[in-house]
Scaffold this motif. Structure first.
Motif, short mmCIF file in Angstrom:
data_model
loop_
_atom_site.label_atom_id
_atom_site.label_comp_id
_atom_site.label_asym_id
_atom_site.label_seq_id
_atom_site.Cartn_x
_atom_site.Cartn_y
_atom_site.Cartn_z
N LYS A 23 49.97 -39.15 -84.97
CA LYS A 23 51.05 -40.01 -84.52
C LYS A 23 52.14 -39.18 -83.83
N THR A 24 52.28 -37.93 -84.24
CA THR A 24 53.35 -37.09 -83.70
C THR A 24 53.00 -36.52 -82.34
N ASN A 25 51.75 -36.64 -81.94
CA ASN A 25 51.34 -36.11 -80.63
C ASN A 25 51.66 -37.09 -79.51
N THR A 26 51.78 -36.56 -78.32
CA THR A 26 51.85 -37.45 -77.16
C THR A 26 50.44 -37.91 -76.84
N ALA A 27 50.32 -38.92 -76.00
CA ALA A 27 48.99 -39.44 -75.63
C ALA A 27 48.15 -38.34 -75.00
N THR A 28 48.79 -37.52 -74.20
CA THR A 28 48.06 -36.43 -73.54
C THR A 28 47.53 -35.45 -74.56
N GLN A 29 48.43 -35.11 -75.47
CA GLN A 29 48.00 -34.16 -76.51
C GLN A 29 46.84 -34.72 -77.30
N ASN A 30 46.92 -36.01 -77.65
CA ASN A 30 45.85 -36.64 -78.40
C ASN A 30 44.55 -36.63 -77.60
N ALA A 31 44.66 -36.93 -76.35
CA ALA A 31 43.46 -36.95 -75.50
C ALA A 31 42.83 -35.57 -75.44
N ALA A 32 43.69 -34.57 -75.32
CA ALA A 32 43.18 -33.19 -75.26
C ALA A 32 42.49 -32.81 -76.56
N ALA A 33 43.13 -33.19 -77.66
CA ALA A 33 42.55 -32.87 -78.97
C ALA A 33 41.21 -33.57 -79.12
N ALA A 34 41.16 -34.85 -78.71
CA ALA A 34 39.92 -35.62 -78.83
C ALA A 34 38.82 -34.96 -78.02
N ALA A 35 39.18 -34.51 -76.84
CA ALA A 35 38.18 -33.86 -76.00
C ALA A 35 37.68 -32.60 -76.68
N ALA A 36 38.61 -31.85 -77.29
CA ALA A 36 38.22 -30.60 -77.95
C ALA A 36 37.34 -30.86 -79.15
N MET A 37 37.45 -32.04 -79.72
CA MET A 37 36.70 -32.35 -80.93
C MET A 37 35.28 -32.85 -80.62
N MET A 38 35.04 -33.25 -79.38
CA MET A 38 33.73 -33.80 -79.01
C MET A 38 32.63 -32.78 -79.29
N ILE A 39 31.52 -33.26 -79.81
CA ILE A 39 30.37 -32.37 -80.00
C ILE A 39 29.20 -32.88 -79.19
N LEU A 40 28.27 -32.00 -79.00
CA LEU A 40 27.07 -32.33 -78.24
C LEU A 40 25.92 -32.55 -79.21
N PRO A 41 24.89 -33.28 -78.77
CA PRO A 41 23.72 -33.47 -79.65
C PRO A 41 23.19 -32.14 -80.17
N SER A 42 23.27 -31.12 -79.35
CA SER A 42 22.73 -29.82 -79.78
C SER A 42 23.58 -29.19 -80.89
N ASP A 43 24.79 -29.69 -81.07
CA ASP A 43 25.64 -29.15 -82.15
C ASP A 43 25.25 -29.69 -83.51
N VAL A 44 24.49 -30.77 -83.52
CA VAL A 44 24.22 -31.45 -84.81
C VAL A 44 23.19 -30.66 -85.61
N THR A 45 23.64 -30.13 -86.71
CA THR A 45 22.73 -29.49 -87.67
C THR A 45 23.06 -30.05 -89.04
N LEU A 46 22.21 -29.73 -90.00
CA LEU A 46 22.50 -30.20 -91.36
C LEU A 46 23.83 -29.63 -91.84
N ASP A 47 24.03 -28.32 -91.62
CA ASP A 47 25.28 -27.72 -92.06
C ASP A 47 26.48 -28.35 -91.37
N PHE A 48 26.31 -28.70 -90.10
CA PHE A 48 27.43 -29.34 -89.41
C PHE A 48 27.75 -30.69 -90.04
N ILE A 49 26.70 -31.45 -90.33
CA ILE A 49 26.93 -32.76 -90.96
C ILE A 49 27.63 -32.60 -92.30
N LEU A 50 27.17 -31.61 -93.07
CA LEU A 50 27.78 -31.39 -94.39
C LEU A 50 29.24 -30.93 -94.24
N ASP A 51 29.50 -30.06 -93.28
CA ASP A 51 30.89 -29.65 -93.04
C ASP A 51 31.75 -30.84 -92.63
N GLU A 52 31.16 -31.69 -91.78
CA GLU A 52 31.91 -32.86 -91.31
C GLU A 52 32.25 -33.78 -92.47
#
Lengths: 1059, 604
Positions: free
Chosen positions: B510-539
């Motif tokens: 809530k404290t971020n600007t829309a731009t900041q949120n968009a940037a963060a969202a982009a940084a959080m995106m993962i690719l199908p190749s990122d999906v591993t069991l450990d990744f799911i468990l960490d998530e």
């Protein structure tokens, strides 16, 4: 039923009419008057063979077998009544035509009349195992409660303390336990004795004023108790209260004033030692060595530097006071006897404001109407208050409070938060028990009226009908209040105050229709028959309410409408009925051969339909050997009687509605609104459709003896009892849904030996000479389980039951000691792979030697059955002085001491024991420089040490001095002008010292006797479950030594006066 | 004469009550509920409510919370914790198992409900609703049992005759029953809560989520592809119909834990706790002693801030934080009671592949800049709630100044997630009025506490239990369950898509600007190749930290031993493969006294 009644009333009517006609026809002649009457003993039984002579002449007659006589004498003559076993009385005729006389028996042991079930018998004729105790004997130990007075006084009767709150009643068992149960209340109900006061079951002895007791008979064996059928197996204690007596009014006052103090404190660490414990707990912290989450606080460090070490127990424990004042008046004419009594007893506790007050009022009247009817009423009324703010667990908080805190602030006010800066900072000083006394209330008021009425009609010669009615009502109300910022309520705001009230009404009625027939045939065959039809109904109904947010402390529990919280309420209702028939036959041949046969049939509402009735037969045989002619030459034997008996008795076993099963009821709120409020049920108790009676059969063989002109008297009894179809609340495998059910399962056995011996060591033949007599009791009971639910089942670990073992045992790991550093070096520790342990931790036996400690390594470690118990009473007389001492012992059993084990909450055991979080009872714990095998090293990282429960089991043996009583009878010449008949002044010490107790010697506590149970009344447990086993190592019924009020000793000064 | 007759009459009257003696042997209970009541409509409803009531005796209480969280990669032992359950050293049949008996008691009650509801006079809608609730609850408990204990006794009819024997049925049979019950419940439960089962009682979506989880879990157990695709498609269906079910994610992850949103759109199923003294078993000022059906979950992972926040704490020669001086905080309801049972696993590993790293900051919450979940899950700042005066000359005060803290303004404790020079009394060279405790100084007595469940509503009665509901399932679980199912079914694209929904939301502040949120969202995106069991468990760690999921997550994915060995230094030496099942409670074993003995799980 109605048949019987019709018959009864027909017989009654006819018998009565005959009497009245006879009376109406009596003729008065001049000069010489015919006088007739009956000579009876103090309880109304006719005395045969009494000589009735006209004073100054040799004319006379003797009474017949029923005590009747008739003689013709001058109207102004004086009649003298005398007999071999009685005192002599004279009475002037004064023109009367009927003179009934009551003659007191000379106190000869054998002719003494003892009360047996539904009647009385000469001691000589008794075939059962009966202990008689007189008021005088009981009085030697002043106490609020008669059960307490029985400690060490009667063979076969074990009395064990279970609490030290004012007004607590010890646990009593006659010939041990028979029932398999794990709950305390069930255990007391099932294995405790039946109390019968003046022929009517009483229940709950706290209301009974010990001073009202005239006599007590304890029926121990089944041949004597079977007459009480389903209520008899735990033994029967028959209490006869004081009644009126023919003669001048006699007024008496008995009073005492006593000071009580604790027998000892729990030994805790002082300030320095406490700081050391914390340091050691950090040192031996297994998870993060050297650290502790519970370091000394800033305030504690300051206190340590300043040399402060507070003893919280010293600040709270105080002297208690007790006083008792009993006034009695008794007297009567030959037709009317009356007795009145008023009493007041008060006991204040060693914890501030704890007290017990009891007021008693007794009125009894016996009235003879004509020569055939006698009626009487006895009314015992009690009002008692028990106020126990803080409850029994106050010492737990005192022990755990840091010694490194000043109780008072510099301005003299109470330091409200002595644990400030520690994790337990919210705990409030125990001194608020004193300073905020009006904000802490826990008061129970009990009002009880116990009334027994009788009417007796002599229908024919030897045939009597008697109707007994017992009407018992009691009402108990409780008021509790806990204001905020007090020891009992550490919340800080008024909205957190809590109040509760409860009210219970109880009544029962008991109607007994009795028919007695006594006849002696050909002088030698004495026959007696007793028939009974009895109905009992018990009713109990109660309600309780609680609320929070009382606006001010002064309101307390008085008006819930003022409180901010919503009251919550509870209710209870139980009723049970018992329907009984009984017949008894007594037969004596020539005073030598005695037979008693009884049969009782009981039906109870609490059992499943179709299984409600059970028969209880019993037979007793006796042989008065000393009456045989061949014994007449053996002069040193004054009495020798062999007794033997067998019988079946039972107990009331299950509470009402047990057979029906039950749902547990609760509440649930779907969401937060009221629309989501729902009543909630789960199935927790399954119906038991075949529930029937449990029964105990018992065989008793005894011998009564008297030697050297009865200077040595006593008895020896051996018994064996077998209990079957035990009514159990059986814990079920949880996977079947319900947790428990009731069933008739299992068998137990008990046997034992009882020896009582009285010796007049030095007879005081003439008044004032030195005299010394001794009473000795020695007994033991061996109980064991012989069968569980099936013959194949050898153990039921979940409930702690093992075939071949006593009924309560300790089942836990066996502590071998403490793992030592050299064990580590030798690789012994490493050989144990699970759990991985370290030096300083408790080492237990790996029974199967597989390197893993698992529940299968648990074993039976002992039990709570003393190898023997005994008591010795010595009485000394010299001139006007009398001195009595009572010692008693229980030897060779284990005890459970939960507070030297520890659990994580402190709800039971001891919270955070050896963790250094709180102060605690001092123990010899392991450190590298003190490689002891007693207690493990403290460990700040663990609230519960591995196998901590094994620390709780200690040797419970003890020998104690129970009482020393020194009296002085004021010389008659001093009393002459005072109008007093007799005055005795005495001083008494109760529980003055302990002679032997390994537990006390080790410093673990002040008293080896118990002051609580394994499981508290609220269901919370005091013990720690053995590591790896979910069920406690000891059943909940077991008395334990907890951090509750310590036992007390008492010094008393008292007076007995007669006017 | 006359007098005597009177007495005879009295005697006769006194003997009268003997009449009617048969009646005295009949029992008429008035203060207990007897089993026959159970067959009435209100008894049936009461049975269902009774099971819900039992559930709140587990979720949110200490023992059960430990069972669901201790001995995992997420948690180490707090200073007041129990080392047996956190380390597995000596763990056996006494350590867990309170829920075992309750589960079977509830299953039997439900079997009774099912039996009686079929025959009772109920209208068809009510009957259907009751039966569906009952089946959901039976499935619920059997699902818990089979995951926790493996083979368990399987009872599907009402037991009214007590027995002392029982036996275990293969887990496959139990799963069959669980899936059947959830399938039936999902078919008949309403789309949204319907009276009388209000609040967040079971609905169609709840049953479907649990059905998907049951398929997924069985899939892992037997490696059956069909179970995975089933699970994925069920989750997809819930997501597709989320509007019908009134379910959705909050825009801000933190909003899911605001008390006002406890019954909001993200919450799928709760066990209720209310302030009502009767229905909530709540007494104002009564405190919470544990053992009762009280929600104590805010506090198990709380450190002892009222005592360990000494203002003059210092670091000793060994680099340990030593508590000193007056504590800057006192206990209050905002920060909660200090139970200190468990703490986030923030110890740096000294050996193994992850040497030098800790799970908490270097694995689960490594991306704290873009991922708002760390900040929304833990307290890092304790604002002074008691004014203390520190003198310049006080022992261990190295600041060289004296001062008094201002309540509500000054920071008493700051637990930054990065190292701060000068800690604990300085930031750099600037004196700090409170203490600064960076990760290197965290220990079993001081660490960031979980704030998700805090309940400040109790005001000065801060020792009272929380009256917030315990949220068992949130809507984000549907996405992550779906992701795991897709992953196992080999569909990495959909797996990544599902995870990204949750991660996109997690990026929002809530404290971020829309731009900041968009940037963060982009940084959080993962690719199908990122999906591993450990990744799911960490998530799942990031999303559900402390939400009674972890132990079952690790057991379901057969990862318990590897993850604990990889990350949990306290438990690593002791954990064995057999710990994937909890020990059968010793009570159960001890009480089966007839028939074959009841076997313990292998290894215990």
């Amino acid at each position: 039923m109605n048949e019987l009644k019709r018959l009864l009333s027909y017989r009654t009517m006819r018998g009565l009419w005959l009497i009245f006609v006879a009376l109406g026809l009596s003729i008065i002649s001049r000069g010489q008057t015919p006088v007739k009457g009956r000579v009876t003993d103090s309880i109304g039984a006719g005395i045969p063979g009494i000589s009735v002579t006209v004073k100054g002449t040799t004319r006379g007659t003797t009474t017949d077998n029923s005590g009747n006589y008739s003689i013709t004498v001058a109207p102004n003559a004086v009649l003298v009544f005398s007999g071999s076993g009685t005192l002599t009385r004279e009475t002037k005729i004064d023109g009367r035509s009927t003179i009934n006389i009551t003659l007191s028996r000379k106190v000869s042991d054998l002719d003494q009349v003892v009360v047996v079930g539904y009647g009385s018998q000469r001691k000589k004729d008794v075939t059962g195992a009966v202990v008689s105790l007189s008021a005088a004997t009981l009085k030697e130990v002043p106490s609020s409660n008669m059960v307490d007075q029985l400690k060490g006084r009667a063979a076969g009767v074990s009395v064990v303390s279970n609490g030290a709150l004012p007004g607590s009643v010890p646990q009593i068992r006659v010939r041990g336990n028979r029932t398999l149960t794990t709950s305390i209340s069930a255990s007391d109900n099932l294995d405790g004795p039946l109390y019968v006061v003046d022929g009517i079951p009483y229940g709950g002895t706290l209301d009974l004023n010990p001073s009202d007791i005239a006599n007590m008979e304890i029926l121990k064996d089944a041949s004597a108790t079977a007459i009480y059928g389903s209520r008899g197996s735990g033994g029967v204690i028959l209490i006869t209260t004081k009644r009126g007596r023919t003669g001048k009014p006699v007024m008496s006052y008995d009073g005492y004033y006593g000071i009580t103090s604790i027998m000892g404190k729990y030994k805790v660490y002082n300030g320095k030692e406490y700081a050391q414990l914390k340091q050691d707990a950090a040192t031996y912290n297994r998870s993060a060595p050297g650290t502790t989450g519970y370091p000394l606080s800033v305030a504690e460090n300051a206190a340590l530097a300043a040399g402060i070490s507070s003893d919280w127990q010293d600040l709270i424990y105080r002297k208690g006071y007790s006083e008792s004042h009993q006034l009695a008046l008794q007297g009567g004419t030959e037709t009317t006897q009356y007795g009145l009594g008023a009493g007041f007893f008060r006991e204040t506790g060693i914890i501030p404001n704890q007290r017990f007050d009891r007021f008693n009022l007794r009125a009894t009247i016996d009235q003879r109407i004509g020569s055939r009817i006698k009626i009487g009423l006895n009314s015992l009324n009690t009002l008692s208050y028990q106020n126990t703010p803080g409850g029994s667990g106050v010492p737990g908080g005192l022990v755990s409070t840091t010694p490194l805190a000043s109780p008072y602030n510099s301005d003299g006010t109470v330091n409200l938060f002595p644990r400030v800066g520690s994790i337990d900072a919210a705990q409030i000083s125990a001194l608020t028990l004193i300073t905020k006394a009006s904000s802490i209330l826990s008061r129970s008021r009990n009002l009880r009226t116990f009334n027994s009425l009788y009417a007796e009609v002599k229908i024919l010669e030897g045939l009597r009908y008697r109707f007994n009615a017992g009407l018992n009502f009691s009402q108990n109300s409780f008021n509790g209040y806990g204001g905020p910022l007090t020891y009992v309520n550490s919340a800080t705001v008024q909205s957190s105050s809590s109040a509760n009230v409860s009210n219970t009404e109880y009544w029962d009625y008991n109607f007994q229709n009795l028919l007695y027939y006594d006849k002696t045939i050909a002088e030698k065959h004495k026959i007696g028959f007793t028939g009974l039809f009895e109905v009992v109904k018990n009713h109990s109904q109660g309600s309780s309410m609680g609320v929070t947010g009382v606006p001010a402390d002064y309101i307390g529990s008085s008006n819930f409408a003022l409180a901010s919280g919503t009251p919550t309420a509870n209710g209870s209702f139980t009723e049970q009925g018992l329907l009984s028939f009984m017949g008894r036959l007594n037969y004596a041949y020539n005073n030598r051969y005695l037979l008693t046969a009884t049969l009782r049939r009981d039906g109870s509402s609490t059992l499943a339909p179709g299984h409600q009735y059970f028969n209880y037969p019993a037979i007793g045989l006796g042989w008065n050997v000393s009456e045989e002619t061949f014994m007449k030459t053996v002069s040193f034997v004054s009495n020798l009687k062999l007794r033997g008996g067998w019988g079946i008795s039972g107990n009331r076993n299950v509470s009402p509605y047990s057979t029906l099963g039950a749902l547990s009821a609760g509440y649930y709120n779907f969401g937060t609104g009221t629309a989501g409020q729902q009543l909630a049920y789960t199935v927790t108790n399954l119906p038991a459709l075949n529930l029937g009676w449990q029964s105990t059969s018992q065989t008793d063989i005894g011998v009564d003896f008297g030697f050297l002109n009865s200077r040595i008297t006593g008895s020896v009894d051996w018994y064996k009892q077998k209990t079957k179809d035990i009514l159990l609340s059986v814990n079920l495998p949880p996977s079947n849904g319900a947790n428990s059910t009731f069933a008739n399962l299992g068998k137990t056995e008990g046997k034992g030996l009882e020896v009582s011996l009285s010796v007049d060591i030095i007879q005081n033949k003439k008044a004032g000479a030195f005299g010394w007599s001794t009473d000795l009791v020695y007994f033991f009971n061996r109980e064991k389980i012989t069968q569980l639910s099936t013959p194949q089942e050898k153990s039921n670990i979940g409930n702690g039951w093992f075939v071949g073992q006593p009924l309560t045992v300790i089942y836990d790991y066996k502590k071998l000691g403490i793992w030592q550093t050299e064990d580590s070096v030798k690789g012994l520790i490493a050989a144990q792979t699970s759990p991985v342990q370290y030096p300083g931790q408790i080492r237990v036996q790996d029974v199967d030697a597989n390197g893993k400690i698992t529940p299968s390594d648990r074993q039976i470690l002992g039990n709570f059955q003393p190898s023997w118990e005994g008591g010795i009473t010595n009485r000394f007389y010299f001139k006007n002085f009398d001195l009595s001492t009572v010692f008693y012992a229980r030897m060779g059993m284990k005890m459970v001491v939960p507070y030297i084990t520890g659990n994580s909450t402190g709800g039971g055991g001891f919270g955070f024991f050896n963790q250094g979080r709180q102060n605690q009872v001092k123990t010899n714990y392991w450190t590298r420089s003190n490689p002891t095998n007693d207690f493990p090293a403290p460990d700040a990282s663990n609230a519960v040490a591995y196998f901590a429960s094994t620390l709780a089991y200690q040797d419970g043996s003890f020998i104690k001095c129970r009482s020393i009583n020194l009296g002085y009878e004021l010389p008659q010449k001093l009393l002459k002008r005072t109008g007093l008949t007799s005055v005795r002044v005495y001083v008494n010490a109760t529980n003055p010292f302990i002679i032997y107790s390994p537990f006390v010697k080790a410093g673990y506590g002040p008293d080896p006797e118990g002051n609580g149970y394994t499981v508290n009344g609220d269901g919370s447990s005091n013990t720690v479950a053995p590591t790896g086993a979910s069920e406690s190592g000891t059943p909940g019924r077991q008395i334990t030594v907890n951090l509750n009020n310590p036992s007390v000793r008492q010094f008393t000064i008292g007076f007995n006066m007669k006017f | 004469m006359k007098l005597n007759i009177k007495y005879i009459i009295c005697l006769a009257i006194a003997a009268l009550p003997v009449i009617g003696c048969k009646k005295i042997l009949q029992e008429k209970p008035q203060a207990v509920v007897v089993p026959s009541y159970f067959s009435t409509p209100s008894g049936i409803l009461g049975g269902i409510s009774g099971v819900y009531n039992d559930i709140r005796g587990q979720w949110g209480t200490e023992g059960f919370t430990n069972e669901m969280m201790a001995g995992t990669d997420e948690f180490l032992m707090g200073v007041s914790g129990n080392s047996i359950i956190t380390s597995y050293n000596g763990l056996n049949g006494s350590n867990f198992g309170a829920a075992w008996g309750i589960a079977f008691q509830d299953i039997n009650t439900i079997n009774g409900v099912l039996q009686y509801a079929a025959a009772a006079t109920l209208d068809s809608i009510t009957r259907k609703q009751y039966l569906a609730q009952a089946k959901f609850l039976r499935g619920f408990w059997y699902f818990y049992l089979v995951q926790t204990y493996g083979d368990v006794p399987l009872h599907t009819s009402f037991i009214t005759v007590p027995t002392l024997s029982d036996s275990r049925q293969p887990a496959a049979e139990v799963y069959k029953q669980v899936i059947q019950d959830f399938t039936d419940a999902a078919a008949d439960l309403p789309a949204t809560v319907t009276a009388p089962f209000l609040g967040k009682a079971a609905t169609k979506a709840t049953a479907q989520l649990l059905l998907a989880k049951a398929y997924l879990t069985r899939g892992w157990l037997n490696n059956t592809a069909s179970d995975f695709t089933q699970a994925a498609s069920i989750c997809a269906s819930i997501i597709a119909n989320k509007a019908t079910y009134g379910l959705d994610l909050w825009q801000d992850f933190g909003d899911a834990f605001v008390p006002a949103n406890d019954y909001g759109k993200e919450t799928m199923f709760v066990s209720d706790h209310v302030l009502d003294p009767k229905y909530g078993y709540y007494a104002v000022g009564g405190g919470a002693s544990g053992g009762a059906a009280q929600n104590l979950s805010p506090w198990f992972t709380n450190w002892n801030y009222p005592n360990n926040s000494g203002v003059n704490s210092f670091v000793n020669g060994s680099g340990l934080l030593i508590n000193s001086g007056t504590s800057g905080m006192i206990r209050d309801s905002y920060y909660g009671r200090p139970y200190v049972r468990l703490r986030p696993n923030s110890d740096k590993l000294k050996t193994g592949a992850n040497t030098g790293k800790n799970y908490f900051l270097d694995e689960a919450f490594i991306n704290r800049d873009n991922d708002a979940r760390f900040a929304n899950t833990f307290y890092q700042i304790y604002i002074s709630n008691t004014s203390i005066t520190n003198s310049a000359t006080a022992a261990n005060n190295s600041r060289g100044i004296g001062y008094t803290t201002v309540v509500g303004v000054d920071t008493a404790v700051w637990l930054p997630d990065f190292e701060v020079t000068g800690a604990p009394q300085f930031i750099g060279t600037r004196p700090f009025k409170g203490i600064v405790v960076p990760p290197s100084l965290w220990n079993n007595g001081i660490f960031p506490a979980i704030k998700k469940f805090m309940d400040p509503s109790r005001g000065s009665n801060f020792n009272d239990p929380s009256t917030r509901p315990v949220v068992l399932y949130r809507f984000s679980d549907v996405y992550l369950t779906a992701a795991e199912a897709y992953f196992k079914a080999g569909d990495l694209v959909n797996a990544a898509a599902m995870i990204n929904v949750v991660r996109q939301r997690a990026a929002f502040r809530k404290t971020n600007t829309a731009t900041q949120n968009a940037a963060a969202a982009a940084a959080m995106m993962i690719l199908p190749s990122d999906v591993t069991l450990d990744f799911i468990l960490d998530e799942r760690s990031r999303e559900f930290f402390g939400e009674w999921q972890r132990w079952l997550d690790l057991v379901r994915t057969r990862s318990l031993v590897t993850r604990v060995k990889a990350w949990n230094a306290e438990a690593a030496p002791y954990i064995k493969d057999f710990h994937m099942l909890r020990p059968i409670p010793q009570t159960q074993i001890d009480r089966v006294t007839q028939g074959p003995a009841f076997p313990q799980n292998t290894g215990y």
